[in-house]
Design a protein around this motif. Structure first.
Motif: not given
Length: 150
Positions: A43-62, A37-41
């Protein structure tokens, strides 16, 4: 309730329950959301948050895979527990059969099922599935479909 609000409510509940693994996963996610959100300047919408969650899940799987290779089952199991917590914030994932159906449909639209159309099929299928499927799974299924046609 918006996804961001749901994450905050769950974090409060994990604090009350003293669930340290889930609390740690959700705190890390909230931190990543705040940074984005700071980088974007804004608030994030739900789709953007889902992308962050997806990235976090991938990192943890790795990480879990690397921990298992190193013989650290304790750390791998912690990562897998965090994945279960985070997946709650993602849309329901498509099954491999559903993905195969989409891939078959896209390949049927082609003049010839040639591997040179691989990128075109991947792009079309990924646009359709969005966050409901892992790109690696879709890639594997598209490869299998082209191999079966040749």
């Amino acid at each position: 309730m918006a996804l961001k609000e749901q994450i905050l409510e769950d974090m409060k509940q994990f604090m009350r329950d003293k669930n340290q693994v889930a609390l740690g996963a959700v705190r890390m996610l909230r931190s990543e959301i705040r940074n984005a959100e700071i980088e974007k300047g804004g608030d994030l919408n739900d789709d953007e948050i889902v992308k962050l969650v997806s990235t976090a899940v991938k990192k943890r799987k790795d990480s879990a895979g690397q921990y298992k290779e190193a013989g650290r089952e304790d750390l791998a199991s912690k990562e897998l527990e965090e994945i279960k917590v985070l997946e709650k914030y993602m849309p329901e994932q498509l099954s491999e059969d559903e993905i195969r159906s989409l891939v078959k449909n896209e390949i049927s639209k082609l003049d010839s099922p040639d591997k040179k159309y691989f990128g075109q099929v991947m792009k079309a299928v990924m646009a359709e599935v969005g966050n409901k499927a892992d790109g690696k799974v879709v890639n594997r299924i598209v490869k299998e479909a082209f191999d079966a046609n040749n």
